[in-house]
Motif scaffolding. Sequence first.
Motif, PDB file in Angstrom:
ATOM      1  N   GLU A   1      -4.038   0.803   8.982  1.00 21.07           N
ATOM      2  CA  GLU A   1      -3.859   0.344   9.854  1.00 21.07           C
ATOM      3  C   GLU A   1      -4.289   1.399  10.707  1.00 21.07           C
ATOM      4  OE1 GLU A   1      -2.469  -0.504  13.705  1.00 21.07           O
ATOM      5  OE2 GLU A   1      -2.152  -2.162  11.604  1.00 21.07           O
ATOM      6  N   LEU A   2      -4.683   2.811  10.788  1.00 21.23           N
ATOM      7  CA  LEU A   2      -6.017   3.714  11.467  1.00 21.23           C
ATOM      8  C   LEU A   2      -7.689   3.311  11.324  1.00 21.23           C
ATOM      9  CD1 LEU A   2      -6.912   6.699  12.727  1.00 21.23           C
ATOM     10  CD2 LEU A   2      -7.361   7.014  10.080  1.00 21.23           C
ATOM     11  N   PHE A   3      -8.045   2.312  10.106  1.00 20.35           N
ATOM     12  CA  PHE A   3      -9.137   1.695  10.286  1.00 20.35           C
ATOM     13  C   PHE A   3      -9.216   1.030  10.579  1.00 20.35           C
ATOM     14  CE2 PHE A   3     -12.351  -1.263   8.228  1.00 20.35           C
ATOM     15  CZ  PHE A   3     -13.607  -0.444   7.889  1.00 20.35           C
ATOM     16  N   ARG A   4      -8.122   0.038  11.009  1.00 22.04           N
ATOM     17  CA  ARG A   4      -8.208  -1.498  12.287  1.00 22.04           C
ATOM     18  C   ARG A   4      -8.268  -0.795  13.600  1.00 22.04           C
ATOM     19  NH1 ARG A   4      -3.836  -2.520   8.879  1.00 22.04           N
ATOM     20  NH2 ARG A   4      -4.050  -4.811   7.559  1.00 22.04           N
ATOM     21  N   GLN A   5      -7.806   0.329  13.741  1.00 24.06           N
ATOM     22  CA  GLN A   5      -7.559   1.241  15.154  1.00 24.06           C
ATOM     23  C   GLN A   5      -9.005   1.644  15.570  1.00 24.06           C
ATOM     24  OE1 GLN A   5      -4.091   3.847  14.953  1.00 24.06           O
ATOM     25  NE2 GLN A   5      -2.800   1.986  14.980  1.00 24.06           N
ATOM     26  N   VAL A   6      -9.581   2.428  14.321  1.00 21.52           N
ATOM     27  CA  VAL A   6     -10.878   3.261  14.931  1.00 21.52           C
ATOM     28  C   VAL A   6     -12.597   2.397  14.721  1.00 21.52           C
ATOM     29  CG1 VAL A   6      -9.481   5.005  15.278  1.00 21.52           C
ATOM     30  CG2 VAL A   6     -10.916   4.610  12.949  1.00 21.52           C
ATOM     31  N   VAL A   7     -12.080   1.450  13.575  1.00 16.13           N
ATOM     32  CA  VAL A   7     -13.378   0.563  12.686  1.00 16.13           C
ATOM     33  C   VAL A   7     -13.457  -0.617  13.314  1.00 16.13           C
ATOM     34  CG1 VAL A   7     -14.239   0.542  11.138  1.00 16.13           C
ATOM     35  CG2 VAL A   7     -13.350   2.661  11.072  1.00 16.13           C
ATOM     36  N   ALA A   8     -12.358  -1.716  12.213  1.00 16.23           N
ATOM     37  CA  ALA A   8     -12.934  -3.464  13.152  1.00 16.23           C
ATOM     38  C   ALA A   8     -11.245  -3.145  12.435  1.00 16.23           C
ATOM     39  CB  ALA A   8     -13.791  -3.375  11.207  1.00 16.23           C
ATOM     40  N   PRO A   9     -11.164  -3.892  14.029  1.00 19.93           N
ATOM     41  CA  PRO A   9      -9.631  -4.666  14.360  1.00 19.93           C
ATOM     42  C   PRO A   9      -9.085  -5.508  13.789  1.00 19.93           C
ATOM     43  CG  PRO A   9     -10.489  -3.644  16.492  1.00 19.93           C
ATOM     44  CD  PRO A   9     -11.907  -3.598  15.048  1.00 19.93           C
ATOM     45  N   ALA A  10     -10.678  -6.381  13.585  1.00 21.28           N
ATOM     46  CA  ALA A  10     -10.151  -7.676  12.713  1.00 21.28           C
ATOM     47  C   ALA A  10     -10.231  -8.244  11.354  1.00 21.28           C
ATOM     48  CB  ALA A  10     -10.827  -9.182  13.331  1.00 21.28           C
ATOM     49  N   ALA A  11     -11.104  -6.641  10.589  1.00 19.57           N
ATOM     50  CA  ALA A  11     -11.303  -6.901   9.571  1.00 19.57           C
ATOM     51  C   ALA A  11     -10.619  -7.487   8.324  1.00 19.57           C
ATOM     52  CB  ALA A  11     -11.867  -5.362   8.832  1.00 19.57           C
ATOM     53  N   SER A  12     -10.075  -7.551   6.949  1.00 20.10           N
ATOM     54  CA  SER A  12      -9.387  -7.248   5.762  1.00 20.10           C
ATOM     55  C   SER A  12      -8.945  -6.324   5.120  1.00 20.10           C
ATOM     56  CB  SER A  12      -9.603  -8.988   5.110  1.00 20.10           C
ATOM     57  OG  SER A  12      -9.082  -9.442   4.060  1.00 20.10           O
ATOM     58  N   VAL A  13      -8.275  -5.882   5.477  1.00 16.32           N
ATOM     59  CA  VAL A  13      -7.895  -4.317   5.481  1.00 16.32           C
ATOM     60  C   VAL A  13      -6.849  -4.763   4.500  1.00 16.32           C
ATOM     61  CG1 VAL A  13      -8.270  -2.679   5.674  1.00 16.32           C
ATOM     62  CG2 VAL A  13      -9.523  -3.617   7.546  1.00 16.32           C
ATOM     63  N   HIS A  14      -6.469  -3.669   3.509  1.00 17.96           N
ATOM     64  CA  HIS A  14      -5.056  -3.835   3.258  1.00 17.96           C
ATOM     65  C   HIS A  14      -5.137  -2.404   2.434  1.00 17.96           C
ATOM     66  CE1 HIS A  14      -6.035  -8.173   2.622  1.00 17.96           C
ATOM     67  NE2 HIS A  14      -7.032  -7.679   2.377  1.00 17.96           N
ATOM     68  N   GLY A  15      -3.987  -2.031   2.587  1.00 17.49           N
ATOM     69  CA  GLY A  15      -3.236  -0.843   1.954  1.00 17.49           C
ATOM     70  C   GLY A  15      -2.656  -0.718   0.328  1.00 17.49           C
ATOM     71  N   ILE A  16      -3.362  -0.105  -0.035  1.00 13.01           N
ATOM     72  CA  ILE A  16      -3.514  -0.345  -2.091  1.00 13.01           C
ATOM     73  C   ILE A  16      -2.843   1.586  -3.032  1.00 13.01           C
ATOM     74  CG2 ILE A  16      -3.810  -0.685  -4.262  1.00 13.01           C
ATOM     75  CD1 ILE A  16      -5.091  -3.088  -3.786  1.00 13.01           C
ATOM     76  N   SER A  17      -2.001   1.600  -2.645  1.00 12.30           N
ATOM     77  CA  SER A  17      -2.078   3.023  -3.198  1.00 12.30           C
ATOM     78  C   SER A  17      -2.302   3.301  -4.781  1.00 12.30           C
ATOM     79  CB  SER A  17      -0.854   3.670  -2.311  1.00 12.30           C
ATOM     80  OG  SER A  17       0.386   3.266  -3.568  1.00 12.30           O
ATOM     81  N   ASN A  18      -2.229   4.951  -4.404  1.00 13.94           N
ATOM     82  CA  ASN A  18      -2.521   5.646  -6.138  1.00 13.94           C
ATOM     83  C   ASN A  18      -1.077   5.002  -6.569  1.00 13.94           C
ATOM     84  OD1 ASN A  18      -5.031   5.291  -5.812  1.00 13.94           O
ATOM     85  ND2 ASN A  18      -4.440   8.424  -5.114  1.00 13.94           N
ATOM     86  N   GLY A  19      -1.431   5.534  -8.286  1.00 14.00           N
ATOM     87  CA  GLY A  19      -0.106   5.431  -9.047  1.00 14.00           C
ATOM     88  C   GLY A  19      -0.497   6.456  -9.291  1.00 14.00           C
ATOM     89  N   VAL A  20       0.315   6.420 -10.619  1.00 11.04           N
ATOM     90  CA  VAL A  20       0.858   8.246 -12.066  1.00 11.04           C
ATOM     91  C   VAL A  20       1.366   7.792 -12.687  1.00 11.04           C
ATOM     92  CG1 VAL A  20       3.242   8.616 -11.207  1.00 11.04           C
ATOM     93  CG2 VAL A  20       1.071  10.175 -11.787  1.00 11.04           C
ATOM     94  N   ASP A  21       0.566   8.534 -13.917  1.00 11.71           N
ATOM     95  CA  ASP A  21       0.917   8.200 -15.237  1.00 11.71           C
ATOM     96  C   ASP A  21       2.060   8.257 -16.056  1.00 11.71           C
ATOM     97  OD1 ASP A  21       0.639   7.500 -18.049  1.00 11.71           O
ATOM     98  OD2 ASP A  21      -1.138   7.994 -18.993  1.00 11.71           O
ATOM     99  N   THR A  22       3.297   7.955 -15.414  1.00 11.99           N
ATOM    100  CA  THR A  22       4.833   8.854 -15.509  1.00 11.99           C
ATOM    101  C   THR A  22       5.159   9.550 -17.357  1.00 11.99           C
ATOM    102  OG1 THR A  22       5.834   6.657 -15.482  1.00 11.99           O
ATOM    103  CG2 THR A  22       5.386   7.684 -13.353  1.00 11.99           C
ATOM    104  N   GLU A  23       3.760   8.499 -18.230  1.00 14.17           N
ATOM    105  CA  GLU A  23       4.195   9.058 -19.138  1.00 14.17           C
ATOM    106  C   GLU A  23       3.428  10.484 -19.874  1.00 14.17           C
ATOM    107  OE1 GLU A  23       3.627   5.818 -22.575  1.00 14.17           O
ATOM    108  OE2 GLU A  23       5.213   4.442 -21.329  1.00 14.17           O
ATOM    109  N   TYR A  24       2.559  10.388 -19.391  1.00 10.66           N
ATOM    110  CA  TYR A  24       1.567  11.741 -19.271  1.00 10.66           C
ATOM    111  C   TYR A  24       1.896  12.890 -18.704  1.00 10.66           C
ATOM    112  CZ  TYR A  24      -2.977  14.479 -19.499  1.00 10.66           C
ATOM    113  OH  TYR A  24      -4.058  15.834 -19.595  1.00 10.66           O
ATOM    114  N   PHE A  25       2.399  12.018 -17.307  1.00 17.25           N
ATOM    115  CA  PHE A  25       2.936  13.600 -16.219  1.00 17.25           C
ATOM    116  C   PHE A  25       4.919  12.575 -16.331  1.00 17.25           C
ATOM    117  CE2 PHE A  25      -0.733  13.051 -14.804  1.00 17.25           C
ATOM    118  CZ  PHE A  25      -1.692  14.567 -14.334  1.00 17.25           C
TER     119      PHE A  25
END
Length: 416
Positions: A192-216
């Motif tokens: 959403e910040l990218f849309r606000q300050v860079v490109a309002p009409a861009a095809s932008v998607h939020g995909i967050s990090n994960g974690v290896d829950t077997e390792y951690f």
Amino acid sequence: MDPSTRLLMLTHRFPFPPTSGDRIRSYNLLRFLASQYRVSLACTADEPVSDQQLSHVREMCEQVHVCPVGGVSRKARAATAFARGKSLTEGMFHTPDLHKRVRDWHQRDPFDFVVVFCSSMYPYVDHPDFRVTPTIVDLVDVDSEKWTQMSVESVVGKRLVYAVEAKRVRALERRIAEQASSIVLVSDSEAELFRQVVAPAASVHGISNGVDTEYFCPGDQSTPAKEAGSTSVALRLVFTGVLSYPPNVEGISWFCEHVFPGIREQFPVELEIVGRSPNARVQSLAAIDGVTVVGEVPDVRPHLHHADVAISPLKLARGIQNKVLEAMACELPVVVTTRSAEGIDAISGQHLLVADNVAQWQAAIAELARQPNRRAVIGKSARQLVVSDYSWPARLSKFLDLIPDPPAAKSLSSPS
């Protein structure tokens, strides 16, 4: 998904071992995509890559090409780029050899689509040969906004350089928004910040990090938790991260200088600072009573398992913090700033504690120190949240929705 589909992935650092935030994301993205497609990896490397590390990555990929960019030449490239009106970041990761290799690969056997990791690698495909090739750019964070923040909050001598870098990185981000098929960022709020300050009409998607829950995962819980101050056993805090990265340096220095002394006046407490490349400022924190600068370790988990509470006092953070997710996965209660909690759908008081000023930090840590049962409850809730919502496959599966199916990709890749 079609296993015959050919994918080019570009990363600004060799993704293995996954020892820092950008490598953790790029490595898990590479591993995920390689399980679905035929991946060719082209990357720069600012540190030596061992034969063993290279072999590990080659097992996942159809072909791999690594170009070293470290040393004095890196600074020279950055200065040259800056003098020509480009960002320092573009110059630092520019190498003609990688440009040539990427174009040769594509001309010999065209890729069906491209995944670019970080804006600094986009110039490698900003070329007529790739104009009709679907390209997904994982910016991770809105870097131009980070540079803007740093230009305001850094020492006077660096502010002008940071302000110019922010402007030039913003121009690169806008060019990417105009040309890329899709743009990915590390959270919905960052998108959403990218849309606000860079490109309002861009095809932008939020995909967050994960974690290896077997390792951690939680360590040995055979020693019962004790109330701080009730015995000579001190409350054990831990901070993890790359210790030359400015937001980490500023955050942990602020905590040690302004928060930590007041806590030690209330009850016994110790802090371990763990991570690679501690700079002089971080090393100087070891002079504070109760603070130990551990530095780089082969495995951060023993330090997480030894601790009672993890902290992330970052004020300049952008995007989701891997170190927070890793500590939560280890069933540690975590105290974070609002910035450090960004992108994590956690409830303060249930999955972690949020604190932003000195008084809030001291109160939050005192609360956890004096209530070991509450530490345990928050730690368990934290791990449950990470296991259910933040596994890497669950997070990265959203990438598949952005990738064109093979027939569409093949037709787009063919000359008209």
